[in-house]
Design a protein around this motif. Structure first.
Motif, PDB file in Angstrom:
ATOM      1  N   ALA A 283      -7.143  -1.796 -14.791  1.00  0.00           N
ATOM      2  CA  ALA A 283      -5.780  -1.588 -14.320  1.00  0.00           C
ATOM      3  C   ALA A 283      -5.116  -2.935 -14.052  1.00  0.00           C
ATOM      4  O   ALA A 283      -5.754  -3.982 -14.036  1.00  0.00           O
ATOM      5  CB  ALA A 283      -5.770  -0.734 -13.048  1.00  0.00           C
ATOM      6  N   SER A 284      -3.821  -2.876 -13.837  1.00  0.00           N
ATOM      7  CA  SER A 284      -3.036  -4.024 -13.406  1.00  0.00           C
ATOM      8  C   SER A 284      -2.360  -3.635 -12.080  1.00  0.00           C
ATOM      9  O   SER A 284      -2.231  -2.456 -11.773  1.00  0.00           O
ATOM     10  CB  SER A 284      -1.988  -4.380 -14.464  1.00  0.00           C
TER      11      SER A 284
ATOM     12  N   ALA B 191      -4.893   1.660  -6.339  1.00  0.00           N
ATOM     13  CA  ALA B 191      -4.685   3.106  -6.418  1.00  0.00           C
ATOM     14  C   ALA B 191      -4.938   3.641  -7.818  1.00  0.00           C
ATOM     15  O   ALA B 191      -5.432   4.759  -7.987  1.00  0.00           O
ATOM     16  CB  ALA B 191      -3.267   3.449  -5.969  1.00  0.00           C
ATOM     17  N   ILE B 192      -4.602   2.841  -8.829  1.00  0.00           N
ATOM     18  CA  ILE B 192      -4.841   3.275 -10.213  1.00  0.00           C
ATOM     19  C   ILE B 192      -6.341   3.346 -10.492  1.00  0.00           C
ATOM     20  O   ILE B 192      -6.827   4.300 -11.118  1.00  0.00           O
ATOM     21  CB  ILE B 192      -4.131   2.342 -11.202  1.00  0.00           C
ATOM     22  N   LEU B 193      -7.101   2.365 -10.013  1.00  0.00           N
ATOM     23  CA  LEU B 193      -8.558   2.420 -10.162  1.00  0.00           C
ATOM     24  C   LEU B 193      -9.130   3.611  -9.403  1.00  0.00           C
ATOM     25  O   LEU B 193     -10.011   4.319  -9.906  1.00  0.00           O
ATOM     26  CB  LEU B 193      -9.201   1.130  -9.653  1.00  0.00           C
ATOM     27  N   ALA B 194      -8.645   3.858  -8.180  1.00  0.00           N
ATOM     28  CA  ALA B 194      -9.149   4.970  -7.384  1.00  0.00           C
ATOM     29  C   ALA B 194      -8.882   6.314  -8.053  1.00  0.00           C
ATOM     30  O   ALA B 194      -9.641   7.273  -7.862  1.00  0.00           O
ATOM     31  CB  ALA B 194      -8.520   4.942  -5.995  1.00  0.00           C
TER      32      ALA B 194
ATOM     33  N   ARG C  59       0.819  -1.217   0.000  1.00  0.00           N
ATOM     34  CA  ARG C  59       0.000   0.000   0.000  1.00  0.00           C
ATOM     35  C   ARG C  59       0.857   1.273   0.000  1.00  0.00           C
ATOM     36  O   ARG C  59       0.313   2.375   0.081  1.00  0.00           O
ATOM     37  CB  ARG C  59      -0.934  -0.009   1.209  1.00  0.00           C
ATOM     38  N   ASP C  60       2.160   1.104  -0.111  1.00  0.00           N
ATOM     39  CA  ASP C  60       3.074   2.244  -0.164  1.00  0.00           C
ATOM     40  C   ASP C  60       3.476   2.485  -1.618  1.00  0.00           C
ATOM     41  O   ASP C  60       4.173   1.678  -2.228  1.00  0.00           O
ATOM     42  CB  ASP C  60       4.308   1.943   0.688  1.00  0.00           C
ATOM     43  N   ILE C  61       3.040   3.616  -2.165  1.00  0.00           N
ATOM     44  CA  ILE C  61       3.293   3.912  -3.574  1.00  0.00           C
ATOM     45  C   ILE C  61       4.786   3.982  -3.878  1.00  0.00           C
ATOM     46  O   ILE C  61       5.212   3.741  -5.022  1.00  0.00           O
ATOM     47  CB  ILE C  61       2.597   5.235  -3.975  1.00  0.00           C
TER      48      ILE C  61
ATOM     49  N   ILE D 241      -0.778   6.723 -12.089  1.00  0.00           N
ATOM     50  CA  ILE D 241      -1.835   7.363 -11.291  1.00  0.00           C
ATOM     51  C   ILE D 241      -1.963   8.833 -11.679  1.00  0.00           C
ATOM     52  O   ILE D 241      -3.076   9.344 -11.884  1.00  0.00           O
ATOM     53  CB  ILE D 241      -1.533   7.205  -9.788  1.00  0.00           C
ATOM     54  N   GLU D 242      -0.842   9.524 -11.784  1.00  0.00           N
ATOM     55  CA  GLU D 242      -0.872  10.944 -12.140  1.00  0.00           C
ATOM     56  C   GLU D 242      -1.434  11.151 -13.545  1.00  0.00           C
ATOM     57  O   GLU D 242      -2.204  12.096 -13.788  1.00  0.00           O
ATOM     58  CB  GLU D 242       0.533  11.538 -12.049  1.00  0.00           C
ATOM     59  N   SER D 243      -1.101  10.270 -14.470  1.00  0.00           N
ATOM     60  CA  SER D 243      -1.605  10.389 -15.844  1.00  0.00           C
ATOM     61  C   SER D 243      -3.109  10.166 -15.898  1.00  0.00           C
ATOM     62  O   SER D 243      -3.828  10.858 -16.630  1.00  0.00           O
ATOM     63  CB  SER D 243      -0.887   9.392 -16.750  1.00  0.00           C
TER      64      SER D 243
END
Length: 293
Positions: free
Chosen positions: A228-229, A219-222, A178-180, A190-192
């Motif tokens: 996402a993968s 996190a990518i889905l959120a 859970r740590d990016i 995520i930023e994109s």
């Protein structure tokens, strides 16, 4: 010293030779040991390893690897085309009598594909073409994609946006998933996605796939991605984003994408990719003319 050079195809002896990599760089660490930067031949993975742990791939090993991956690719293409044929037959059976004298034309969703790896991008663009999909590709480093994504989405107005390249869990020992900061490129995906959602907030108007090997799926889905993968942090295949995009592009706009079908249409399946309910992007047109659409 191992006889390994940039451009060589290698395996890692410590991992039992499970993955074929291409050597993209060689560097010396702080204690003078040589390491190689490695890119998966078919998996969206970047790693590094001591040069002494590497062994160049023999001709027979490479031949078997290529034959296996071509078989996987061709089998998936056959399933795609068979599915479309069955769906078209269903449409024809339900046509009204007044429309049966005309031919329909297809208008599948259009794809904009940003990839951090030029070789993978070219492989994907070739596959889009084989599946009769409109796709534009741009090779952009993962860390730079967020700087260009809004401009490119505005320019090409895609129905489906793919943001991919390489990723990996980094560091040794037990990792906090859970740590990016434990992911090589997930923060950039995520930023994109967030930038793309500034331009188009709706998950139905712009469908997004983002991520690569071992990416931070949740996190990518959120951030706003539809797909996402990687749910179980496994390595994903170079073609996984393509086959997810195809399923969205050819699902009718009056239906949501069957998540089970979309995920199983990928190469790595539910351990490698996942997503949320999403409306399809395929439209039928009438009539088909001799002048094109």
């Amino acid at each position: 010293m191992a006889n390994v050079a940039i451009g060589d195809l290698v395996i890692r002896k410590s991992h039992g030779g499970d993955i074929v990599f291409k050597v993209t760089d060689i560097f010396e660490d702080t204690v003078g040991q040589l390491h190689c930067v490695l890119k998966g031949m078919h998996l969206r993975l970047v790693a590094d390893a001591p040069i002494v742990d590497l062994e160049r791939v023999g001709a027979e090993h490479l031949r078997n690897e290529i034959l296996h991956m071509e078989s996987v690719h061709n089998d998936t293409l056959k399933r795609v085309m068979m599915r479309r044929s069955i769906e078209r037959e269903r449409v024809n059976l339900n046509r009204s009598e007044s429309s049966k004298k005309y031919d329909y034309f297809d208008l599948p969703g259009r794809v904009l594909h940003l990839d951090g790896d030029e070789e993978y991008l070219n492989m994907c663009l070739k596959t889009y073409g084989q599946m009769n999909m409109q796709a534009v590709g741009r090779c952009i480093e993962e860390s730079k994609q967020s700087e260009q994504v809004i401009e490119l989405v505005d320019q090409y107005r895609p129905d489906i946006l793919v943001l991919t390249g390489h990723d990996a869990l980094i560091g040794g020992g037990k990792k906090d998933l859970r740590d990016i900061n434990n992911y090589r490129n997930s923060k950039y995906f995520i930023e994109s996605v967030k930038k793309a959602r500034i331009f188009e907030p709706s998950r139905d108007d712009l469908v997004i796939f983002a991520g690569a090997c071992q990416s931070y799926f949740e996190a990518i889905l959120a951030a706003g991605s539809n797909f996402a993968s990687a749910p179980t942090r496994i390595f994903i295949h170079a073609y996984d984003p393509v086959f997810i995009a195809e399923k969205v592009a050819f699902t009718p706009i009056n239906r949501t994408v069957d998540l089970g079908d979309a995920i199983t249409a990928s190469v790595t399946g539910i351990e490698g990719v996942g997503g949320v309910e999403t409306r399809g992007k395929f439209r039928l047109g009438l009539p088909k003319t001799p002048y094109g659409t």
